[in-house]
Scaffold this active site. Structure first.
Site, short mmCIF file in Angstrom:
data_model
loop_
_atom_site.label_atom_id
_atom_site.label_comp_id
_atom_site.label_asym_id
_atom_site.label_seq_id
_atom_site.Cartn_x
_atom_site.Cartn_y
_atom_site.Cartn_z
CG ASP A 266 -30.10 -30.28 -55.06
OD1 ASP A 266 -29.13 -29.51 -55.23
OD2 ASP A 266 -31.09 -30.27 -55.79
CG ASN B 254 -39.83 -32.46 -63.19
OD1 ASN B 254 -39.38 -31.46 -62.64
ND2 ASN B 254 -39.41 -33.68 -62.90
CG HIS C 204 -37.24 -30.87 -60.15
ND1 HIS C 204 -36.52 -31.92 -60.68
CD2 HIS C 204 -36.50 -29.77 -60.44
CE1 HIS C 204 -35.43 -31.47 -61.24
NE2 HIS C 204 -35.39 -30.18 -61.12
CD GLU D 288 -37.27 -35.33 -59.96
OE1 GLU D 288 -37.89 -34.34 -60.39
OE2 GLU D 288 -36.26 -35.78 -60.52
P1 PGA Z 1 -31.25 -25.86 -64.54
O1 PGA Z 1 -31.93 -26.88 -63.52
O2 PGA Z 1 -30.97 -24.63 -63.77
O3 PGA Z 1 -29.99 -26.56 -65.01
O4 PGA Z 1 -32.25 -25.66 -65.64
C1 PGA Z 1 -32.91 -26.41 -62.65
C2 PGA Z 1 -33.51 -27.56 -61.87
O5 PGA Z 1 -33.56 -28.69 -62.38
O6 PGA Z 1 -33.96 -27.32 -60.74
#
Ligand code: PGA
Length: 260
Positions: free
Chosen positions: A67, A147, A149, A154
């Site tokens: 992404d 959450n 995702h 999302e």
């Molecule tokens: P993080 O993010 O590795 O910074 O915790 C993971 C994500 O949001 O997929």
């Protein structure tokens, strides 16, 4: 789903790196799906160490990132293009033409038209096509949002979704605000591989550490498969590995393998 619980983050990253290195030694032209965020940092450090100390060769590897934020140029220090250069690519012998990261800049398209503009939708189709032309992704690295995702899919994302633009939830923007100087600077949109795209990878390695991930980990592994927790879709994948530290695994009720 193979769930591995390790004592700490460093061991998690070593285990994940070893899996990738084993695959790469067997298949030098491996197609790797890459993730950004704080979670894979230790994994990338390990891969760099293998390259420096053991001569691990990345010259034939092709990569596809999950992404990118919409509206940040690759030179912005919070763009994922910048992140990947900084934390992995400039330290290994990867060929620049084999690196793929979704484009985040689309000129003067109005913010409300991002999801439908033909320039954006054509780009998304092209990205999917590039993955197919490369022969598909061999191993996809994933983090997980608090959450649930995966990439920027999302909660509520279609479980069959393909690469497209998504609006970020308030929780994701708050979680990511730590990397920006103010909340207003956190992008509202991102371009992301879909859950359907991710599910086509031949193998998946999801990493999660820290107590902020324990709810998402429990819901993904022990809950029903639901679009409200996109990572739960990994239950349907034929070869998914979930590597956790103790804190991320703390809400799991089942017993899982712990490697030393
Ligand atoms: P993080 O993010 O590795 O910074 O915790 C993971 C994500 O949001 O997929």
């Amino acid at each position: 789903m193979l769930v591995i619980v390790e004592n700490d983050y460093d061991i998690m990253c070593q285990v994940a790196a070893k899996m990738i290195v084993d695959r790469l030694r067997k298949k030098p032209n491996l197609v790797l799906g890459l993730a950004t965020g704080s979670t894979p940092l230790g994994l990338y450090k390990e891969l760099i160490r293998y390259h420096r100390e053991e001569g691990l060769d990345f010259s034939k590897v092709t990569t596809f990132n999950l992404d990118e934020y919409i509206g940040l140029p690759p030179t912005h220090n919070q763009s994922y293009a910048y992140f990947m250069q900084d934390h992995l690519f400039r330290h290994i012998n990867i060929s620049p033409e084999k690196i793929h990261i979704p484009q985040g800049m689309f000129g003067n398209i109005s913010i409300t038209a991002f999801e439908t503009d033909p320039v954006v939708t054509d780009f998304c189709r092209w990205y999917e096509q590039e993955i197919a032309t490369a022969g598909g992704i061999d191993i996809q690295i994933l983090g997980i949002g608090g959450n649930g995702h995966i990439a920027f899919n999302e909660p509520g994302s279609s479980l069959g979704s393909r690469t497209r633009v998504k609006t970020l939830t308030k929780k994701t923007r708050i979680d990511n605000a730590r990397f920006f100087s103010s909340m207003e600077e956190v992008p509202k949109y991102a371009i992301t591989m879909g859950i359907g795209t991710i599910m086509e990878a031949r193998e998946i390695i999801l990493l999660a550490n820290g107590p902020g991930k324990s709810w998402a980990v429990k819901t993904s592994i022990e809950g029903p498969v639901t679009a409200m927790c996109p990572a739960s879709m990994l239950q349907m994948h034929r070869k998914s590995n979930v590597i956790l530290d103790q804190a991320a695994a703390s809400e799991l009720s089942a017993e899982f393998i712990a490697y030393g």
